[in-house]
Write an enzyme that holds these catalytic residues in place. Structure first.
Site, PDB file in Angstrom:
ATOM      1  N   SER A 295      40.165   6.227   8.246  1.00 11.15           N
ATOM      2  CA  SER A 295      39.314   7.107   9.811  1.00 11.15           C
ATOM      3  C   SER A 295      40.006   6.808  11.071  1.00 11.15           C
ATOM      4  CB  SER A 295      37.758   6.431  10.040  1.00 11.15           C
ATOM      5  OG  SER A 295      36.947   6.671   9.089  1.00 11.15           O
TER       6      SER A 295
ATOM      7  N   GLY B 217      36.967  15.978   4.779  1.00 10.60           N
ATOM      8  CA  GLY B 217      36.263  16.496   5.480  1.00 10.60           C
ATOM      9  C   GLY B 217      36.077  15.598   7.364  1.00 10.60           C
TER      10      GLY B 217
ATOM     11  N   ARG C 230      42.291   9.145  13.458  1.00 13.79           N
ATOM     12  CA  ARG C 230      41.615   9.235  15.153  1.00 13.79           C
ATOM     13  C   ARG C 230      42.707   8.707  15.395  1.00 13.79           C
ATOM     14  NH1 ARG C 230      37.023   8.556  11.837  1.00 13.79           N
ATOM     15  NH2 ARG C 230      35.095   9.262  13.034  1.00 13.79           N
TER      16      ARG C 230
ATOM     17  N   SER D  66      26.479  10.968  11.591  1.00  8.35           N
ATOM     18  CA  SER D  66      27.424  10.988  11.013  1.00  8.35           C
ATOM     19  C   SER D  66      28.069  10.057  11.725  1.00  8.35           C
ATOM     20  CB  SER D  66      27.232  12.651  10.416  1.00  8.35           C
ATOM     21  OG  SER D  66      28.813  12.959  10.766  1.00  8.35           O
TER      22      SER D  66
ATOM     23  N   ARG E 170      31.951  21.985   1.424  1.00 10.89           N
ATOM     24  CA  ARG E 170      31.108  21.514   2.521  1.00 10.89           C
ATOM     25  C   ARG E 170      30.939  21.792   3.904  1.00 10.89           C
ATOM     26  NH1 ARG E 170      33.933  15.701   2.276  1.00 10.89           N
ATOM     27  NH2 ARG E 170      32.371  14.843   3.570  1.00 10.89           N
TER      28      ARG E 170
ATOM     29  N   ASP F  11      30.914   5.394   2.433  1.00  8.04           N
ATOM     30  CA  ASP F  11      31.318   5.679   1.487  1.00  8.04           C
ATOM     31  C   ASP F  11      31.718   4.694   0.334  1.00  8.04           C
ATOM     32  OD1 ASP F  11      32.589   7.705   2.609  1.00  8.04           O
ATOM     33  OD2 ASP F  11      33.605   7.276   4.203  1.00  8.04           O
TER      34      ASP F  11
HETATM   35  C1  S3P Z   1      34.161   9.191   8.520  1.00  7.62           C
HETATM   36  C2  S3P Z   1      32.578   9.649   8.997  1.00  7.62           C
HETATM   37  C3  S3P Z   1      31.898   9.222   6.822  1.00  7.62           C
HETATM   38  C4  S3P Z   1      32.511   8.794   5.963  1.00  7.62           C
HETATM   39  C5  S3P Z   1      34.015   9.716   5.703  1.00  7.62           C
HETATM   40  C6  S3P Z   1      34.791   9.100   7.204  1.00  7.62           C
HETATM   41  C7  S3P Z   1      34.958   9.143   9.797  1.00  7.62           C
HETATM   42  O1  S3P Z   1      31.343  10.802   6.956  1.00  7.62           O
HETATM   43  O2  S3P Z   1      31.572   9.494   4.524  1.00  7.62           O
HETATM   44  O3  S3P Z   1      34.744   9.194   4.860  1.00  7.62           O
HETATM   45  O4  S3P Z   1      36.240   8.825   9.233  1.00  7.62           O
HETATM   46  O5  S3P Z   1      34.142   9.600  10.604  1.00  7.62           O
HETATM   47  P1  S3P Z   1      30.218  11.108   7.860  1.00  7.62           P
HETATM   48  O6  S3P Z   1      30.715  11.166   8.991  1.00  7.62           O
HETATM   49  O7  S3P Z   1      29.269  12.823   7.302  1.00  7.62           O
HETATM   50  O8  S3P Z   1      28.966  10.272   7.776  1.00  7.62           O
END
Ligand code: S3P
Length: 449
Positions: A29, A101, A33, A174, A129, A327
């Site tokens: 994550s 995603g 970023r 989310s 997705r 996760d």
């Molecule tokens: C993430 C947020 C989560 C997580 C993903 C990483 C992120 O997803 O499952 O692996 O880095 O913001 P969601 O925002 O869909 O819950």
């Protein structure tokens, strides 16, 4: 390039005790970023400890396509020369975010308020997705999105001209949606306000502050109210990416279920928006010592000493804990299978829209391994077999999901008979050194033809 690799089946045999130190790679994550915020700053951001998994490499490639200069200097050492908020140029080709995603949703947010057009796609998992959860709030800025039925990729996003900040209450917990709206708010005029009822990972908020944005988080009766002032000049930073607690979960849980194990896992995040699994494991009776608490890369971390725990018992995981361990449910359900009694995971329907439908993937794989499962749309219940009790002897279908692959390989390390997965190649998206790291601790993992 994104991972469209040929399937690589792999098998895990019952392991000797795991011993040694598990140095897991950088946080996924935070790595995404660091590249995206770096690309929106004016000047050169330096990053150390960047996760060089395929998901993050795909985001690096995307940032180049939007005009940032992204350079690798050594292992985990990267720099990003950003183009400033609102400075993205129009990509010359389709942006392929591979399996990620997080990558696609954050990048859609980042370009949504710059008047350029970009088309996004991904692998077969990502193309299933839902993107509407991001494009709906982006429409409030005036951003248009044209995708396949159900808001699926490939999708073309037309950035808004002269966007003005919005106020948006998240309908799902989310961090990706929250971050997409905040990123879009950067190039908009005035305030963007995001309200989240349940706190989700807060890396975007921490990083926005670090890059010099004006951001305020108020805890109110409505939840967290995050207010961002638009059109800041982001200042380049030096970002030291801490290790990924979601990756650390795999060696940690392996050591808990493989008899005789005793390992250390250094630098595991204790950020309250990420540490739900570790709280849950301790409640189940796991032998985990949290040593040497300190701050690394702006995140609270500790070194974990993890020993085999033969007497863990199932619990009801509080649903409000889900965002802080979203996760980690796949690997928790493996630990649950090796515990006594049942582990009840409610409020987990978000798992159905991850890299795979994780409730279904875990339920089918565990059943094939001889474990009793109950499930409904929003719930997974695992009936434990006790330490060493899982029969195993099955092949789990991974559905292009790295965490499903790693979970079942760890299951095989402690089950009575070996467990294989039909495709271990997706592991490279988040934890490219998983196999050598687990093997060095003592696990027996082999390609399985
Ligand atoms: C993430 C947020 C989560 C997580 C993903 C990483 C992120 O997803 O499952 O692996 O880095 O913001 P969601 O925002 O869909 O819950």
């Amino acid at each position: 390039m994104s991972a469209h690799a040929t399937p690589t089946p792999m098998i895990a045999h019952k392991s000797a005790p795991l011993k040694g130190e598990a140095l897991v790679p950088g946080d996924k994550s935070i790595s995404h970023r660091a590249l995206i915020f770096g690309a929106m700053a004016v000047g050169a951001t330096k990053i150390t400890g960047l996760l060089e998994g395929q998901d993050v490499l795909d985001t690096a490639r995307a940032m180049r396509a939007f005009g940032a200069e992204v350079t690798q200097h050594g292992q985990g050492a990267w720099s990003v020369r950003g183009v400033g908020v609102g400075g993205f140029s129009e990509p010359a080709d389709v942006i392929d975010c591979g399996n990620s995603g997080t990558g696609v949703r954050l990048i859609m947010g980042a370009m949504a308020t710059t008047p350029i057009t970009a088309t996004f796609t991904g692998d077969a998992s990502l193309r299933k997705r839902p993107m509407g959860r991001v494009t709906d709030p982006l429409a409030l800025f005036g951003t248009a999105a044209y995708g396949r039925t159900g808001g699926r990729l490939p999708m073309t996003v037309v950035g808004a001209k002269n966007a003005v900040g919005v106020r948006y209450a998240l309908p799902v917990a989310s961090a990706q949606v929250k971050s997409a709206v905040l990123l879009a708010g950067l190039a908009a005029r005035g305030e963007t306000v995001v309200i989240e009822r349940e706190p989700t990972r807060d890396h975007s908020e921490r990083m926005l502050l670090g890059f010099g944005a004006q951001l305020d988080v108020a805890k109110t009766g409505e939840g967290h109210v995050i207010t961002l002032i638009g059109q800041p000049e982001l200042k380049p930073q030096t970002v030291a990416v801490p290790r990924d607690p979601s990756s650390a979960a795999f060696p940690t849980c392996a050591a808990l279920i493989v008899e005789g194990s005793d390992i250390t896992v250094p630098g595991v995040s204790q950020n309250l928006t990420r540490n739900g699994l570790y709280i849950t494991l301790v409640e189940m009776g796991a032998d985990i010592e949290f040593m040497n608490p300190r701050s690394e890369g702006g995140e609270p971390v500790a070194d974990l000493r993890v020993r085999f725990s033969g007497e863990m018992t199932g619990i009801e995981v509080p649903p409000e804990r889900a965002p802080s361990m979203i996760d980690e449910y796949p690997i928790l359900s493996i630990v649950a299978a090796f515990s006594t009694g049942k582990t009840v995971m409610r409020g987990v329907k978000e798992l159905r829209v991850k890299e795979s439908d994780r409730i279904d993937a875990m339920a089918r794989g565990l059943e094939a391994c001889g474990v009793r499962i109950e499930e409904d749309e929003d719930t997974l219940i695992v009936h434990g077999t006790g330490a060493g009790g899982v029969p195993g002897g099955a092949r789990a279908a991974v559905h292009l999901d790295h965490r499903i692959a790693m979970s079942f390989l760890i299951c095989g390390m402690a089950a009575k008979a070996p467990v294989s997965v039909d495709d271990a190649s997706p592991i490279a998206t988040s934890f490219p050194i998983f196999t050598p790291l687990m093997t060095a601790l003592g696990a027996t993992l082999r390609d399985d033809i």
